[in-house]
Design an enzyme around this catalytic site. Structure first.
Site, short mmCIF file in Angstrom:
data_model
loop_
_atom_site.label_atom_id
_atom_site.label_comp_id
_atom_site.label_asym_id
_atom_site.label_seq_id
_atom_site.Cartn_x
_atom_site.Cartn_y
_atom_site.Cartn_z
N HIS A 180 0.79 -0.99 -0.11
CA HIS A 180 -0.04 0.28 -0.08
C HIS A 180 0.84 1.16 0.07
O HIS A 180 0.45 2.35 -0.17
CB HIS A 180 -0.89 -0.05 1.19
CG HIS A 180 -2.15 -0.91 0.95
ND1 HIS A 180 -3.23 -0.78 0.94
CD2 HIS A 180 -2.04 -2.44 1.24
CE1 HIS A 180 -4.03 -1.82 0.82
NE2 HIS A 180 -3.35 -2.64 1.08
N ASP B 258 3.48 9.28 -0.52
CA ASP B 258 2.23 8.47 -0.31
C ASP B 258 2.12 7.42 -1.37
O ASP B 258 2.11 7.87 -2.45
CB ASP B 258 0.98 9.43 -0.18
CG ASP B 258 -0.05 9.19 0.87
OD1 ASP B 258 0.01 7.77 1.23
OD2 ASP B 258 -0.71 10.04 1.33
P1 ADQ Z 1 -3.19 5.85 4.85
O1 ADQ Z 1 -1.78 6.31 4.96
O2 ADQ Z 1 -3.96 5.65 5.83
O3 ADQ Z 1 -3.25 4.61 3.76
P2 ADQ Z 1 -4.97 7.36 2.79
O4 ADQ Z 1 -4.92 6.58 1.41
O5 ADQ Z 1 -5.28 8.70 2.71
O6 ADQ Z 1 -3.81 7.11 3.72
O7 ADQ Z 1 -6.43 6.55 3.49
C1 ADQ Z 1 -6.76 7.20 4.77
C2 ADQ Z 1 -8.22 6.89 5.15
O8 ADQ Z 1 -8.54 6.92 6.32
C3 ADQ Z 1 -9.22 7.55 4.08
O9 ADQ Z 1 -10.33 6.70 3.56
C4 ADQ Z 1 -9.62 8.71 5.13
O10 ADQ Z 1 -11.06 9.27 4.74
C5 ADQ Z 1 -9.56 8.03 6.41
N1 ADQ Z 1 -9.29 8.74 7.47
C6 ADQ Z 1 -8.29 9.82 7.66
N2 ADQ Z 1 -8.37 10.68 8.66
C7 ADQ Z 1 -9.59 10.32 9.15
C8 ADQ Z 1 -10.43 10.80 10.30
N3 ADQ Z 1 -10.15 11.97 10.88
N4 ADQ Z 1 -11.66 10.20 10.56
C9 ADQ Z 1 -12.11 9.19 9.51
N5 ADQ Z 1 -11.53 8.64 8.66
C10 ADQ Z 1 -10.15 9.43 8.32
C11 ADQ Z 1 -2.14 3.71 3.16
C12 ADQ Z 1 -1.18 4.31 2.51
C13 ADQ Z 1 -1.76 4.96 1.28
C14 ADQ Z 1 -2.70 4.32 0.57
C15 ADQ Z 1 -3.84 3.56 1.33
C16 ADQ Z 1 -4.45 2.51 0.72
O11 ADQ Z 1 -0.32 5.16 3.18
O12 ADQ Z 1 -1.11 5.79 0.38
O13 ADQ Z 1 -3.62 5.04 -0.19
O14 ADQ Z 1 -3.06 2.91 2.57
O15 ADQ Z 1 -3.89 1.53 -0.08
#
Ligand code: ADQ
Length: 477
Positions: free
Chosen positions: A156, A368
């Site tokens: 990921h 990311d």
């Molecule tokens: P993350 O580093 O966690 O994921 P991201 O892809 O942005 O980053 O996903 C975060 C998820 O958590 C989103 O669905 C978001 O809506 C949710 N989220 C964030 N803050 C929140 C809050 N305050 N309350 C509720 N929900 C919240 C890792 C990798 C990424 C990759 C994903 C999926 O680091 O690059 O995109 O896995 O493969």
């Protein structure tokens, strides 16, 4: 019938529509609830003593198989090697890499132990899909336990350039372990290229593009395939959630408090890879250089703390508190707070509605793998009056979302310019960019991501006579 077995470090406590601060949890659960199957991994519990036992729980078509970790295992495998060594290295932060060979030994030991826990639950025709950097040695451990099933792996987070990966002392062992999987999935083409570069230039292996588009790798006496599988969201479901959440209290409060001012919105786990300090400074630069924006726009940063027991995370939290306090002290007025910095999780519907209510989605990680927030922000917009996405070129999502204003998160002036442009962009240009990105998001939603990966993995299975899950057709060559 064959089953899909998902293995990830953490099996997330997901409730429909509830908060889920973590992209893996969101993407994997969305993918699994359609096909059914089993999700195996850590329960999130840390035990001070005793013998952890697997707990099985059926929820609809999904069986959750979870197990606790002993304190020492948590410290070495999760907090140590996974999050203090691999996470910074894979996000190009070699300066933050901490390495301890005991922690690496613990990482390998926990992978072997988890694999042994899974073995009794497996059937011969299961297809196993392992997720993320915590579980790089998992296939090697399953093979050592005699498992012959097809095993795929999806990373990921980014796969770093060789020169950065070399900063991790057991880099060779890690890449060799990856070669025990049958199929390796990465978020983007640059990640696949970085992996292949290591194979050719550091491991003395070979890579070859096949007619079906997969890259075939020969290294460490193994033959496997790799490809890019950018993870998606369900854009129409996010749009529905956003509309439904508009009546929720946090959204009504936001609108009432703003008195017609514009909103720039960011949502991230609180992590140094997300570029929050640079982002705050670029917003400050906008206010500094464009006085007409003062008292006309607020920046809302939602960032729930994660991994708070690691020093680097305590450090970034303190820096952000200092920056937001400093910038607010510099520009705030009695009736206007420039930066709202909020440390909490929200339900998915509320987040989606907040995205819809904001004029700019400000997503500027330093690195990311993909960044689902960027995709969720676009999906949540009002199709008649969409906001603008400002997106880092170092998010995997930038490879697909050409309709965003693409920025370099280290270029503070460039980001401030992009914010200014986004805030004043005419409707026609916003619509064109939004429609362009929605086509892409619909074409590559989470089901497409899962099905492409499973098709490639199971078509390899078909070649060697392993039966397939009924829901997944083998790929046509
Ligand atoms: P993350 O580093 O966690 O994921 P991201 O892809 O942005 O980053 O996903 C975060 C998820 O958590 C989103 O669905 C978001 O809506 C949710 N989220 C964030 N803050 C929140 C809050 N305050 N309350 C509720 N929900 C919240 C890792 C990798 C990424 C990759 C994903 C999926 O680091 O690059 O995109 O896995 O493969």
């Amino acid at each position: 019938m064959s089953r899909l077995i998902i293995v990830s470090n953490r099996v997330a406590p997901i409730s429909e529509g509830g908060p889920a601060a973590g992209g893996l949890a969101v993407g994997v659960y969305d993918a699994l609830k359609e096909t059914g199957g089993m999700w195996f991994g850590w329960s999130g519990e840390v035990l001070s003593s005793g013998q952890p036992q697997i707990q099985l729980e059926e929820r609809g078509p999904v069986t959750f198989a979870t197990i606790g970790l002993l304190r020492r295992d948590y410290d070495q495998y999760y907090r140590g090697f996974s999050n203090a060594t691999l996470w910074p290295a894979f996000h190009y932060r070699a300066d933050l890499v901490q390495y301890d060979r005991n922690e690496y030994a613990g990482y390998c030991r926990v992978n072997a132990w988890l694999a042994q826990q899974l073995v009794p639950l497996l059937r011969d025709d299961d297809v196993i899909w392992v997720h993320d950097y915590h579980l790089i040695p998992f296939a090697e451990a399953l093979r050592a336990a005699g498992v012959k099933n097809r095993i795929g792996f999806f990373l990921h987070i980014p796969f770093p350039a060789s020169q950065v990966l070399l900063a991790v002392p057991p880099h060779r062992e890690l890449v060799q372990a990856l070669c025990s999987f049958d199929l390796l999935g990465f978020q983007t083409k640059p990640d696949v290229r970085a992996f292949c570069d290591y194979i050719v230039n550091e491991a003395g292996g070979t890579v070859e593009k096949r007619a079906d588009g997969l890259t075939q790798i020969e290294a460490f006496g193994k033959t496997l395939c790799a490809n890019d599988y950018p993870i998606g969201v369900y854009p129409d479901e996010v749009a529905e959630l956003a509309k439904a959440g508009e009546r929720d209290k946090p959204v009504r409060t936001l609108k009432a408090t703003l008195h017609g001012r514009k909103v720039i919105m960011s949502v991230d786990r609180l992590d140094y890879s997300k570029g929050l300090v640079e982002r705050f400074r670029a917003f400050e630069r906008l206010l500094e250089h464009t006085p007409s924006q003062r008292n006309k726009v607020s920046f809302v940063q939602i960032a729930p703390p994660t991994r708070a027991d690691l020093h680097a995370y305590q450090d970034i939290r303190l820096r952000l508190e200092a920056e937001s306090g400093r910038i607010n002290g510099r520009f705030a007025e009695l009736d206007w707070t420039p930066i709202w910095y909020i440390h909490r999780q929200y339900e998915r519907a509320v987040l989606a509605a907040l995205f819809r209510a904001s004029h700019v989605g400000y997503v500027t990680p330093l690195r990311d793998g993909m960044n689902l927030v960027a995709k969720e922000y676009v999906s949540a917009q009002d199709p008649e009056n969409p906001g603008v996405l400002v997106l880092s070129r170092f998010a995997g999502a930038a490879q697909e979302l050409g309709g965003a204003l693409i920025v370099n998160p280290l270029d503070i002036d460039g980001m401030a310019d992009a914010l200014g442009k986004a805030l004043s962009m005419p409707l026609a240009e916003r619509l064109a960019r939004y429609n362009d990105m929605m086509v892409q998001l619909r074409e590559n939603n989470v089901s497409v991501w899962r099905d492409r990966f499973m098709r490639d993995l199971t078509s390899m299975a078909a070649q060697v006579g392993v039966s397939l899950p009924a829901s997944v057709e083998p790929a046509q060559p």
